[in-house]
Design a protein around this motif. Structure first.
Motif, PDB file in Angstrom:
ATOM      1  N   GLY A   6     -45.479  36.608 -17.900  1.00 30.33           N
ATOM      2  CA  GLY A   6     -46.841  36.608 -18.410  1.00 30.33           C
ATOM      3  C   GLY A   6     -47.694  37.672 -17.755  1.00 30.33           C
ATOM      4  O   GLY A   6     -47.298  38.313 -16.788  1.00 30.33           O
ATOM      5  N   ASP A   7     -48.878  37.853 -18.300  1.00 30.30           N
ATOM      6  CA  ASP A   7     -49.843  38.826 -17.802  1.00 30.30           C
ATOM      7  C   ASP A   7     -51.156  38.128 -17.508  1.00 30.30           C
ATOM      8  O   ASP A   7     -51.460  37.081 -18.071  1.00 30.30           O
ATOM      9  CB  ASP A   7     -50.093  39.927 -18.842  1.00 30.30           C
ATOM     10  CG  ASP A   7     -48.862  40.771 -19.121  1.00 30.30           C
ATOM     11  OD1 ASP A   7     -48.121  41.036 -18.164  1.00 30.30           O
ATOM     12  OD2 ASP A   7     -48.654  41.150 -20.285  1.00 30.30           O
ATOM     13  N   GLY A   8     -51.958  38.755 -16.666  1.00 31.37           N
ATOM     14  CA  GLY A   8     -53.290  38.226 -16.363  1.00 31.37           C
ATOM     15  C   GLY A   8     -53.200  36.849 -15.738  1.00 31.37           C
ATOM     16  O   GLY A   8     -52.462  36.626 -14.785  1.00 31.37           O
ATOM     17  N   GLU A   9     -53.924  35.887 -16.296  1.00 35.82           N
ATOM     18  CA  GLU A   9     -53.933  34.526 -15.776  1.00 35.82           C
ATOM     19  C   GLU A   9     -52.606  33.802 -16.029  1.00 35.82           C
ATOM     20  O   GLU A   9     -52.317  32.800 -15.402  1.00 35.82           O
ATOM     21  CB  GLU A   9     -55.067  33.716 -16.402  1.00 35.82           C
ATOM     22  CG  GLU A   9     -56.403  34.006 -15.791  1.00 35.82           C
ATOM     23  CD  GLU A   9     -56.422  33.734 -14.300  1.00 35.82           C
ATOM     24  OE1 GLU A   9     -56.250  32.590 -13.866  1.00 35.82           O
ATOM     25  OE2 GLU A   9     -56.611  34.703 -13.548  1.00 35.82           O
ATOM     26  N   ASN A  10     -51.809  34.297 -16.957  1.00 29.62           N
ATOM     27  CA  ASN A  10     -50.517  33.675 -17.243  1.00 29.62           C
ATOM     28  C   ASN A  10     -49.405  34.213 -16.352  1.00 29.62           C
ATOM     29  O   ASN A  10     -48.279  33.749 -16.423  1.00 29.62           O
ATOM     30  CB  ASN A  10     -50.154  33.893 -18.713  1.00 29.62           C
ATOM     31  CG  ASN A  10     -51.107  33.185 -19.626  1.00 29.62           C
ATOM     32  OD1 ASN A  10     -51.660  32.146 -19.300  1.00 29.62           O
ATOM     33  ND2 ASN A  10     -51.323  33.730 -20.813  1.00 29.62           N
ATOM     34  N   ALA A  11     -49.699  35.209 -15.509  1.00 27.33           N
ATOM     35  CA  ALA A  11     -48.681  35.818 -14.655  1.00 27.33           C
ATOM     36  C   ALA A  11     -48.256  34.847 -13.558  1.00 27.33           C
ATOM     37  O   ALA A  11     -49.042  34.035 -13.075  1.00 27.33           O
ATOM     38  CB  ALA A  11     -49.229  37.100 -14.029  1.00 27.33           C
ATOM     39  N   GLY A  64     -48.510  30.178 -13.235  1.00 27.54           N
ATOM     40  CA  GLY A  64     -49.754  30.652 -13.849  1.00 27.54           C
ATOM     41  C   GLY A  64     -50.339  29.657 -14.832  1.00 27.54           C
ATOM     42  O   GLY A  64     -49.896  28.511 -14.930  1.00 27.54           O
ATOM     43  N   ALA A  65     -51.319  30.123 -15.575  1.00 27.21           N
ATOM     44  CA  ALA A  65     -52.064  29.246 -16.480  1.00 27.21           C
ATOM     45  C   ALA A  65     -51.203  28.677 -17.600  1.00 27.21           C
ATOM     46  O   ALA A  65     -51.395  27.542 -18.015  1.00 27.21           O
ATOM     47  CB  ALA A  65     -53.260  30.006 -17.069  1.00 27.21           C
TER      48      ALA A  65
END
Length: 144
Positions: A133-138, A126-127
């Motif tokens: 992580g969640d969202g873009e960090n998942a 991910g980011a």
């Protein structure tokens, strides 16, 4: 020359400072409302792109297995799709046109060869480039 005509010409020649400030304020409000929505869509597109790239890598790994009889080892990694490993008779690559891509955030995809009873893993971190992580960090995986 008539005084009313010259006054009209002067007034219709441009915009006043107040008019320009009002237009700028409206544009700023629109950017504040629309900007975050556009950026959220862009982030979602990167995650979807990573999913598509992972599926392509997985298909290339399956072709490698058909030719060589096994998946690349952890040591060979995804590099085996582009460069013939020493212990790969039957290698008929390269298996990915243009080479193995990096994820949409510019980092290499992670690969884990299948162990006994387990499936191979291809993932992007991910980011943020870290596990979880969640969202873009998942993390984005080929399989859950």
């Amino acid at each position: 020359m008539h005084p009313n005509i010259s006054t009209q010409r002067r007034r219709s020649g441009g915009f006043t400072l107040i008019e320009l400030l009002v237009v700028l304020a409206i544009l700023t409000l629109l950017a504040g409302l629309v900007g975050p929505r556009v950026l959220n869509q862009l982030g979602g597109a990167k995650s979807k792109t990573a999913g598509v790239q992972i599926a392509d890598i997985e298909k290339s790994l399956d072709l490698f297995k058909l030719d060589v009889g096994r998946y690349p080892t952890n040591e060979e990694g995804l590099n085996a799709l582009d460069n013939r490993p020493g212990s790969a008779p039957g290698w008929n690559g390269p298996y990915m046109k243009g080479g193995v891509p990096t994820d949409p955030w510019g980092k290499p995809y992670q690969y884990k060869a299948p162990a006994a009873g387990a499936e191979l893993q291809v993932l992007s971190l991910g980011a943020d480039g870290t596990v979880g992580g969640d969202g873009e960090n998942a993390d984005i995986r080929n399989r859950p």
